[in-house]
Every structure is written in structure tokens, then in C-alpha cells.
Scaffold this active site. Structure first.
Site, PDB file in Angstrom:
ATOM      1  CE1 TYR A 142       3.312  -0.910  -6.498  1.00 30.30           C
ATOM      2  CE2 TYR A 142       2.202   0.590  -4.993  1.00 30.30           C
ATOM      3  CZ  TYR A 142       2.149  -0.349  -5.995  1.00 30.30           C
ATOM      4  OH  TYR A 142       0.933  -0.725  -6.494  1.00 30.30           O
ATOM      5  CE  LYS A 192       8.099 -11.291 -16.898  1.00 28.81           C
ATOM      6  NZ  LYS A 192       7.665 -12.120 -18.054  1.00 28.81           N
ATOM      7  CG  ASP A 225       4.531 -14.012 -17.732  1.00 31.16           C
ATOM      8  OD1 ASP A 225       5.110 -14.713 -16.871  1.00 31.16           O
ATOM      9  OD2 ASP A 225       4.909 -13.976 -18.925  1.00 31.16           O
ATOM     10  CG  ASP A 249      -1.294  -2.977  -7.213  1.00 36.91           C
ATOM     11  OD1 ASP A 249      -2.243  -2.908  -6.416  1.00 36.91           O
ATOM     12  OD2 ASP A 249      -1.183  -2.241  -8.205  1.00 36.91           O
ATOM     13  CG  ASP A 253      -6.845  -5.229  -8.203  1.00 44.04           C
ATOM     14  OD1 ASP A 253      -6.810  -5.213  -6.956  1.00 44.04           O
ATOM     15  OD2 ASP A 253      -7.121  -4.230  -8.887  1.00 44.04           O
TER      16      ASP A 253
HETATM   17  C1  IPM Z   1      -3.726  -1.336  -3.373  1.00 42.26           C
HETATM   18  C2  IPM Z   1      -3.912  -0.057  -4.145  1.00 42.26           C
HETATM   19  C3  IPM Z   1      -2.752   0.872  -3.819  1.00 42.26           C
HETATM   20  C4  IPM Z   1      -1.488   0.235  -4.355  1.00 42.26           C
HETATM   21  C5  IPM Z   1      -2.919   2.308  -4.332  1.00 42.26           C
HETATM   22  C6  IPM Z   1      -4.196   2.941  -3.856  1.00 42.26           C
HETATM   23  C7  IPM Z   1      -1.732   3.151  -3.946  1.00 42.26           C
HETATM   24  O1  IPM Z   1      -4.038  -0.327  -5.499  1.00 42.26           O
HETATM   25  O2  IPM Z   1      -3.659  -1.287  -2.132  1.00 42.26           O
HETATM   26  O3  IPM Z   1      -3.671  -2.401  -3.993  1.00 42.26           O
HETATM   27  O4  IPM Z   1      -1.146   0.388  -5.536  1.00 42.26           O
HETATM   28  O5  IPM Z   1      -0.814  -0.440  -3.570  1.00 42.26           O
HETATM   29 MG    MG Z   2      -4.150  -2.393  -5.982  1.00 38.48          MG
END
Ligand code: IPM
Ligand code: MG
Length: 368
Positions: A142, A192, A225, A249, A253
Site C-alpha cells: 500500500y 506467501k 492463499d 484487506d 473481507d
Molecule cells: C479497507 C478498504 C480500504 C483498503 C480502501 C477503502 C482504501 O478496502 O479498509 O479494507 O483497501 O484498505
Molecule cells: Mg478492504
């Protein structure tokens, strides 16, 4: 002691709507529990861009550095998709994380009993699920340099750099080991190392800290993975997971969706201790700005309300009141109050954003 301070950055999309419900909760704690907060509000993301031409002004950044905690709603939306990369709403969020040095991002994935049927996995795989993902938040691909889009041999090249120093790995690993100790004493580190040098170093550093300082914590390693696959196959095998910025990230999710709704999940981003001993901190829901439902009163305010509960616990030393707020959210779900994201099609009339907030306030009052 001075009144604890809170900076509210509601941001874009559903951010202001869900933040309206958090304000009711804060007012309740003031009124009924005598918890005073010195609250200020400011703009971030597209809202800040519209007003000031930047997703985060220097003044707002300075204020964020001074307060005991920041509570952020969400940033981004289709209106800002074509903006130059340097002023995109997300840059405001990333600047806050980076300049506040919020290196440890705690993302719990917890299944509420009342929602076990709502997951895309079988209820028995996720009922009672309680995972904590600790995502490194201020380094990795990032932020790594060099980066950019360059011209090379007559074509353009997009470049990003995955980079981790030992000390960056060390501090987030320690945060994860400490959390594991307070939970079920198990930590799984994901990288990884089979293809990335940063992963090899990550594994070495985590292993060394574990052996030297946390021999009581059961440490395991997985390639990221495989970790994603294991999260979907048998999520309850995990307690605390520690991983880098980009894998975190994605994995967070995945973990979030296991629980049935992104609309339920809070997060805390913690940095080094301030003068009062509490960490620098920003709290935000895991979900985004949800432009598709913005302004319709459909958004679930729970994730942002639960983010405030995390602030009570980690920034304001109010663990018992955090428990009270989390229990109130759980009770509202158990009683059947649901926003649209927590209902199957044709299941009845969903609660609106404000109805959900009001129900949580009522459950708080009932807890007295
Ligand atoms: C998160 C989001 C952010 C990230 C975006 C909005 C920059 O996806 O907080 O997970 O990628 O970190
Ligand atoms: Mg995210």
C-alpha cells in the site's frame, strides 16, 4: 482528568446516515451513564474534496493527531471515480492511517447467533465463530516505494513495491500475540513465503518473537492463499490471524462475509501509546460507503455503532460499557429487528437505519 475527546469523520455515502445513529448512542451514554465526550466533527473523503479540493485537509489531520480517538464512517463513491489518484477519497483514509501510524488493524469476524442462518456457509460451520484478524496497516504494498505508472520500452508499466522492515513486522506481530493471550491463545500468521522475500522475513520474525517472548501462544503459519481457502472450509479452526496489509484487506473481507453481513462488522486501528497510555486510534466499520443505498434509510448502522463500542474498550477504558453496547446490538438482532442487509428476499419489512438505531438505544435502556 480532561473530558475524553472524539473526532467524528462521517465521510461519504451512508457514512453520515450511520453516524447519526452513533450520535444517539453517544447521547445515551452521556445521559444515562455519565460518560462525557468532547466531540468534534469534520470532513473526510469526497465530502472534504467537495469542500476543500482535498480528501483530508492539514487542519483535520492535525486534529486527528490530538484527539483520544477518531470515528470514521466511510469514504468514496461513483462521483469521485474519475478524480486524479492523488485526491481520491481513499487517499484521505490512507493518510490518516499512515500519519497516525496506526499499524495494527483489528478486524473481528464474529457470528451473531441470530444471524447464523444468514451466512453463505452451513450454520454449523459458523455458529459461535469468533475470529480476530490483525492486519498490518501502514506498510507493505500500500505504501512501498518505488511506485507509479512509468513509460518503459514504448509502453506503460504500473509498479508497486511490497516492502516490510523487521521492526514493522515485529510490532504488529507483538500486538497479535498480546491479543491471542487475551483470547484463546492461538495465532496463525499468513504470508506467501513460498514466493515472496517479504513473506520469508515475515515468517522468520514472527517465529522468533513467538519462541522468545510468547512460548505460551500456539503459533502456526499458512500461505495466504491456503488461509483464504481454510477460512471458507473450516473457519472455526482460527482464533487470531496476523497478516500483512494487502492479504489482510482481502482475508478480512472473506472473514467478514462468513458472518453473514458486512453491515455488522467493526474495526479498530491502533498505533503507539499516547501520553495517557492509550494507543492512538481510529475506529471504522469494515463496510464501505454503499453508494447503491445512500440516502434511502436502508443502511445498517450496527458496524459503526460496534466500532464505537471498540472505542469504549480500547480508547476510553470503558470495557464494561462496551460489553453493554455489544449485548444491546445482539439483543436487537435476537428480537428480530433487522435492516435489509440482514433479511432474505420476501422476508417481511426491514427496519430502517433510524429504527435500528432506536432499537439499540431501547435495548441499552432495558439493560439498566
Ligand atoms: C479497507 C478498504 C480500504 C483498503 C480502501 C477503502 C482504501 O478496502 O479498509 O479494507 O483497501 O484498505
Ligand atoms: Mg478492504
Amino acid at each position: 482528568m480532561s473530558t475524553p475527546s472524539l473526532l467524528i469523520l462521517a465521510g461519504d455515502g451512508i457514512g453520515p446516515e450511520v453516524m447519526g445513529e452513533v450520535k444517539k448512542i453517544i447521547a445515551w451514554f452521556d445521559d444515562k451513564r455519565g460518560l462525557k465526550f468532547d466531540i468534534s466533527e469534520d470532513l473526510v473523503g469526497g465530502a472534504a474534496y467537495d469542500a476543500h479540493g482535498t480528501p483530508l485537509t492539514d487542519e483535520t489531520m492535525a486534529k486527528a493527531q490530538e484527539v483520544d480517538a477518531v470515528l470514521l464512517g466511510a469514504v468514496g463513491g461513483p462521483a469521485y471515480d474519475d478524480l486524479d489518484f492523488s485526491v481520491k477519497p481513499e487517499r484521505g483514509l490512507l493518510r490518516l492511517r499512515k500519519e497516525m501510524d496506526l499499524f495494527a488493524n483489528l478486524r473481528p469476524a464474529q457470528c451473531f447467533d441470530a444471524l447464523a442462518d444468514f451466512s453463505s456457509l452451513k450454520p454449523e460451520l459458523i455458529s459461535g465463530l469468533d475470529i480476530m484478524i490483525v492486519r498490518e496497516l501502514t506498510s507493505g504494498v500500500y505504501f512501498g516505494e518505488p511506485r507509479g505508472i512509468f513509460e518503459e520500452n514504448g509502453e506503460r508499466v504500473g509498479l508497486n513495491t511490497q516492502r516490510y522492515t523487521e521492526s514493522e513486522i515485529d510490532r504488529v506481530a507483538r500486538a497479535a500475540f498480546e491479543l491471542a493471550r487475551k483470547r484463546n491463545n492461538r495465532l496463525c500468521s499468513m504470508e506467501k513465503a513460498n514466493v515472496m522475500e517479504s513473506g520469508i522475513l515475515w515468517r522468520e520474525v514472527v517465529t522468533k518473537i513467538g519462541a522468545e517472548d510468547y512460548p505460551d501462544v500456539e503459533l502456526s503459519h499458512m500461505y495466504a492463499d491456503n488461509g483464504a481457502m481454510q477460512l471458507v472450509r473450516n473457519p472455526k479452526q482460527f482464533d487470531v490471524i496476523v497478516t500483512d496489509n494487502l492479504f489482510g484487506d482481502i482475508l478480512s473481507d472473506v472473514a467478514a462475509m462468513l458472518t453473514g453481513s458486512l453491515g455488522m462488522l467493526p474495526s479498530a486501528s491502533l498505533g503507539v501509546p499516547m501520553a495517557n497510555g492509550m494507543p492512538k486510534a481510529m475506529y471504522e466499520p469494515v463496510h464501505g460507503s454503499a453508494p447503491d443505498i445512500t440516502g434511502q434509510g436502508k443502511a445498517n448502522p450496527s458496524a459503526t455503532i460496534l466500532s464505537f463500542a471498540m472505542a469504549l474498550r480500547y480508547s476510553y477504558g470503558q470495557g464494561a460499557e462496551a460489553d453493554r453496547l455489544e449485548a444491546a446490538v445482539e439483543k436487537v438482532l435476537a428480537d428480530g429487528t433487522r435492516t435489509a442487509d440482514l433479511m432474505q428476499k420476501g422476508e417481511g419489512t426491514p427496519a430502517s437505519t433510524t429504527e435500528m438505531g432506536d432499537a439499540i438505544v431501547a435495548a441499552l435502556t432495558a439493560s439498566l
